[in-house]
Design a protein around this motif. Structure first.
Motif, PDB file in Angstrom:
ATOM      1  N   ASP A  78       1.176  -1.254   0.166  1.00 11.25           N
ATOM      2  CA  ASP A  78       0.496   0.209  -0.004  1.00 11.25           C
ATOM      3  C   ASP A  78       0.834   1.482  -0.353  1.00 11.25           C
ATOM      4  O   ASP A  78       1.070   2.891  -0.507  1.00 11.25           O
ATOM      5  CB  ASP A  78      -1.214   0.225   1.139  1.00 11.25           C
ATOM      6  CG  ASP A  78      -2.145  -0.735   0.950  1.00 11.25           C
ATOM      7  OD1 ASP A  78      -2.173  -1.568  -0.396  1.00 11.25           O
ATOM      8  OD2 ASP A  78      -2.712  -1.382   2.160  1.00 11.25           O
ATOM      9  N   ALA A  79       1.934   1.638   0.647  1.00  7.41           N
ATOM     10  CA  ALA A  79       2.910   2.909   0.873  1.00  7.41           C
ATOM     11  C   ALA A  79       3.499   2.483  -0.370  1.00  7.41           C
ATOM     12  O   ALA A  79       3.873   3.268  -0.963  1.00  7.41           O
ATOM     13  CB  ALA A  79       3.950   2.579   1.971  1.00  7.41           C
ATOM     14  N   ALA A  80       3.392   1.147  -1.037  1.00  5.03           N
ATOM     15  CA  ALA A  80       4.800   1.521  -2.098  1.00  5.03           C
ATOM     16  C   ALA A  80       3.857   2.226  -3.686  1.00  5.03           C
ATOM     17  O   ALA A  80       4.583   2.002  -4.909  1.00  5.03           O
ATOM     18  CB  ALA A  80       5.389   0.041  -2.189  1.00  5.03           C
ATOM     19  N   HIS A  81       2.188   2.027  -3.258  1.00  4.45           N
ATOM     20  CA  HIS A  81       1.218   2.095  -4.471  1.00  4.45           C
ATOM     21  C   HIS A  81       1.255   1.049  -5.291  1.00  4.45           C
ATOM     22  O   HIS A  81       0.985   1.302  -6.769  1.00  4.45           O
ATOM     23  CB  HIS A  81       1.268   3.611  -4.781  1.00  4.45           C
ATOM     24  CG  HIS A  81       1.437   4.689  -4.081  1.00  4.45           C
ATOM     25  ND1 HIS A  81       0.377   4.728  -3.043  1.00  4.45           N
ATOM     26  CD2 HIS A  81       2.079   5.537  -3.279  1.00  4.45           C
ATOM     27  CE1 HIS A  81       0.313   6.191  -2.182  1.00  4.45           C
ATOM     28  NE2 HIS A  81       1.923   6.618  -2.608  1.00  4.45           N
ATOM     29  N   ILE A  82       1.662   0.074  -4.933  1.00  2.58           N
ATOM     30  CA  ILE A  82       1.435  -1.434  -5.942  1.00  2.58           C
ATOM     31  C   ILE A  82       0.353  -2.203  -5.970  1.00  2.58           C
ATOM     32  O   ILE A  82       0.006  -2.971  -4.753  1.00  2.58           O
ATOM     33  CB  ILE A  82       2.667  -2.073  -5.827  1.00  2.58           C
ATOM     34  CG1 ILE A  82       4.253  -1.156  -6.206  1.00  2.58           C
ATOM     35  CG2 ILE A  82       2.884  -3.747  -6.880  1.00  2.58           C
ATOM     36  CD1 ILE A  82       5.659  -2.318  -5.540  1.00  2.58           C
ATOM     37  N   PRO A  83      -0.790  -2.345  -6.828  1.00  2.00           N
ATOM     38  CA  PRO A  83      -1.799  -2.830  -6.273  1.00  2.00           C
ATOM     39  C   PRO A  83      -1.619  -4.497  -6.814  1.00  2.00           C
ATOM     40  O   PRO A  83      -0.337  -5.336  -7.162  1.00  2.00           O
ATOM     41  CB  PRO A  83      -2.391  -2.981  -8.363  1.00  2.00           C
ATOM     42  CG  PRO A  83      -1.783  -1.546  -8.668  1.00  2.00           C
ATOM     43  CD  PRO A  83      -0.336  -1.357  -8.562  1.00  2.00           C
ATOM     44  N   TYR A  84      -2.344  -5.366  -5.613  1.00  2.00           N
ATOM     45  CA  TYR A  84      -2.037  -7.052  -5.479  1.00  2.00           C
ATOM     46  C   TYR A  84      -2.704  -7.090  -4.985  1.00  2.00           C
ATOM     47  O   TYR A  84      -4.464  -6.803  -4.193  1.00  2.00           O
ATOM     48  CB  TYR A  84      -1.000  -6.882  -4.092  1.00  2.00           C
ATOM     49  CG  TYR A  84      -1.828  -6.003  -2.776  1.00  2.00           C
ATOM     50  CD1 TYR A  84      -2.058  -7.134  -1.989  1.00  2.00           C
ATOM     51  CD2 TYR A  84      -1.862  -4.757  -2.835  1.00  2.00           C
ATOM     52  CE1 TYR A  84      -2.444  -6.515  -1.089  1.00  2.00           C
ATOM     53  CE2 TYR A  84      -1.888  -4.152  -1.400  1.00  2.00           C
ATOM     54  CZ  TYR A  84      -2.513  -5.337  -1.146  1.00  2.00           C
ATOM     55  OH  TYR A  84      -3.301  -5.144   0.201  1.00  2.00           O
ATOM     56  N   HIS A  85      -2.801  -8.974  -5.132  1.00  2.00           N
ATOM     57  CA  HIS A  85      -4.510  -9.708  -4.855  1.00  2.00           C
ATOM     58  C   HIS A  85      -4.003 -10.774  -3.688  1.00  2.00           C
ATOM     59  O   HIS A  85      -2.328 -10.881  -4.148  1.00  2.00           O
ATOM     60  CB  HIS A  85      -4.778  -9.973  -5.524  1.00  2.00           C
ATOM     61  CG  HIS A  85      -4.795 -10.483  -6.560  1.00  2.00           C
ATOM     62  ND1 HIS A  85      -3.985 -10.243  -7.954  1.00  2.00           N
ATOM     63  CD2 HIS A  85      -4.320 -12.734  -6.822  1.00  2.00           C
ATOM     64  CE1 HIS A  85      -2.983 -11.355  -8.729  1.00  2.00           C
ATOM     65  NE2 HIS A  85      -3.304 -12.284  -7.935  1.00  2.00           N
ATOM     66  N   VAL A  86      -4.556 -11.596  -2.982  1.00  2.00           N
ATOM     67  CA  VAL A  86      -3.234 -11.716  -2.075  1.00  2.00           C
ATOM     68  C   VAL A  86      -3.722 -13.608  -2.918  1.00  2.00           C
ATOM     69  O   VAL A  86      -5.385 -13.897  -2.442  1.00  2.00           O
ATOM     70  CB  VAL A  86      -4.113 -12.535  -0.601  1.00  2.00           C
ATOM     71  CG1 VAL A  86      -2.912 -13.231  -0.098  1.00  2.00           C
ATOM     72  CG2 VAL A  86      -3.207 -10.417  -0.328  1.00  2.00           C
ATOM     73  N   THR A  87      -3.233 -14.644  -2.696  1.00  2.00           N
ATOM     74  CA  THR A  87      -3.587 -16.305  -3.214  1.00  2.00           C
ATOM     75  C   THR A  87      -2.756 -17.148  -2.889  1.00  2.00           C
ATOM     76  O   THR A  87      -2.118 -17.294  -2.298  1.00  2.00           O
ATOM     77  CB  THR A  87      -3.582 -16.322  -5.073  1.00  2.00           C
ATOM     78  OG1 THR A  87      -3.893 -15.533  -5.677  1.00  2.00           O
ATOM     79  CG2 THR A  87      -3.827 -17.743  -5.071  1.00  2.00           C
ATOM     80  N   GLU A  88      -4.172 -18.164  -2.487  1.00  2.00           N
ATOM     81  CA  GLU A  88      -3.651 -19.506  -1.206  1.00  2.00           C
ATOM     82  C   GLU A  88      -2.336 -19.861  -2.491  1.00  2.00           C
ATOM     83  O   GLU A  88      -3.250 -20.425  -3.534  1.00  2.00           O
ATOM     84  CB  GLU A  88      -4.562 -20.107  -1.096  1.00  2.00           C
ATOM     85  CG  GLU A  88      -3.830 -21.284   0.435  1.00  2.00           C
ATOM     86  CD  GLU A  88      -5.014 -21.831   1.093  1.00  2.00           C
ATOM     87  OE1 GLU A  88      -4.958 -22.403   1.661  1.00  2.00           O
ATOM     88  OE2 GLU A  88      -6.214 -21.406   1.452  1.00  2.00           O
ATOM     89  N   MET A  89      -1.789 -20.428  -1.912  1.00  2.00           N
ATOM     90  CA  MET A  89      -0.527 -21.688  -3.038  1.00  2.00           C
ATOM     91  C   MET A  89       0.281 -22.477  -2.656  1.00  2.00           C
ATOM     92  O   MET A  89       0.772 -21.844  -1.233  1.00  2.00           O
ATOM     93  CB  MET A  89       0.187 -21.507  -3.923  1.00  2.00           C
ATOM     94  CG  MET A  89       0.141 -22.513  -5.278  1.00  2.00           C
ATOM     95  SD  MET A  89       1.531 -21.299  -6.356  1.00  2.00           S
ATOM     96  CE  MET A  89       0.460 -20.231  -6.946  1.00  2.00           C
ATOM     97  N   PRO A  90       0.310 -23.997  -2.310  1.00  2.00           N
ATOM     98  CA  PRO A  90       1.143 -24.558  -1.360  1.00  2.00           C
ATOM     99  C   PRO A  90       3.034 -24.192  -1.769  1.00  2.00           C
ATOM    100  O   PRO A  90       3.247 -23.855  -3.289  1.00  2.00           O
ATOM    101  CB  PRO A  90       1.138 -26.079  -1.629  1.00  2.00           C
ATOM    102  CG  PRO A  90      -0.601 -25.292  -2.712  1.00  2.00           C
ATOM    103  CD  PRO A  90      -0.752 -24.465  -3.007  1.00  2.00           C
TER     104      PRO A  90
END
Length: 284
Positions: A78-90
């Motif tokens: 958020d501070a770096a202004h980089i869009p992202y999403h979190v994904t679960e992966m082994p």
């Protein structure tokens, strides 16, 4: 007017490049291909954050991602202004993805920076410093120890040790285990299952991060009664401990983006964060 003609039997350079890209994608196994399609689209500039359920570092409860390292990474991005999403992966699929897909626009939090992983990934500045590692033993096995409670004494005690397969325990522990002649059993089960194996007398001991062991015992009064933590601290400490954890990123994350992430880590997380919310449980 004269229309320009290209011999129909000779594909254009752009066509060859497109065909080659499609062939490389289709040559991947189906699971890897799906993951590649999910994280290899930097034109959307949404960074995939890949993690797995491992409390207290990362948690996935009813589709909601949490854990103190996930929270720290959210603050950084958020501070770096980089869009992202979190994904679960082994974890093994995360490593395989970064090894096989050099364009993966993805990062995974909380990994040790090792020489082997430098071959296929980029690493951020540290996002967390571990507490010292701990041995976890059945209480009755801990009471039988006569060779001392450091790692050397534990390895010489003839205990049945089980460790998680495919995990690094940090350079110092990895080297000590490689030098030891003590039998070590490897399991693909997660650490919560390893503790259940100890409690059921299948094995005597495992090694674990102190934060994780503390959290798992806190969640289970039964395990808290049956097992005992022996932190490798003081005279039992290993050289090079504690270890730092980092964001491990695919090669599709360019150096400029890595610099933005590192700048945000310095600004948001400060000197060197640790998890002040994890307290050691009272032992019986």
């Amino acid at each position: 007017m004269h229309a320009s003609h290209c011999p129909p039997c000779l594909p254009t350079f752009a066509g060859l490049a497109l065909a080659a890209a499609l062939w490389c994608l289709l040559a991947l196994p189906a699971p890897a291909r799906a993951e590649a399609e999910q994280v290899a689209a930097p034109s959307q500039r949404e960074l995939a954050i890949l993690a797995f359920h491992r409390p207290p570092y990362y948690t996935f409860d009813h589709g909601v991602a949490g854990g103190f390292l996930i929270d720290a990474v959210r603050r950084v991005l958020d501070a770096a202004h980089i869009p992202y999403h979190v994904t679960e992966m082994p974890p093994k699929r995360i490593v395989a993805l970064f090894e096989q897909n050099v364009t993966a626009y993805a990062c995974s939090p909380g990994w040790y920076h090792t020489r082997e992983r430098d071959q296929f990934a980029r690493f951020s500045a540290p996002i967390y410093r571990n507490q010292p590692p701990t041995a976890v033993l059945r209480a009755d096995a801990a009471h039988r120890l006569t060779e001392g409670k450091g790692l050397t004494g534990l390895l010489a005690a003839g205990l049945r040790m089980v460790l998680r397969d495919g995990f690094s325990y940090g350079p110092a522990l990895d080297k000590a285990l490689a030098r030891s002649r003590a039998p070590v059993y490897r399991s693909t089960s997660d650490n919560a299952a390893l503790l259940e194996m100890l409690a059921s007398d299948r094995y005597d001991m495992t090694l674990m991060e102190q934060e994780e062991a503390t959290e798992l015992l806190r969640r289970s009064p039964r395990l808290l009664q049956a097992l005992q933590l022996l932190p490798l601290v003081g005279p039992n400490a290993l050289p090079g401990q504690p270890q730092t954890r980092h964001l491990m990123c695919g090669r599709g994350v360019d150096e400029a983006t890595m610099r933005r992430i590192d700048d945000a880590i310095a600004a948001v997380l400060g000197d060197m964060p640790d998890d002040t919310t994890v307290a050691a449980p009272a032992m019986p």
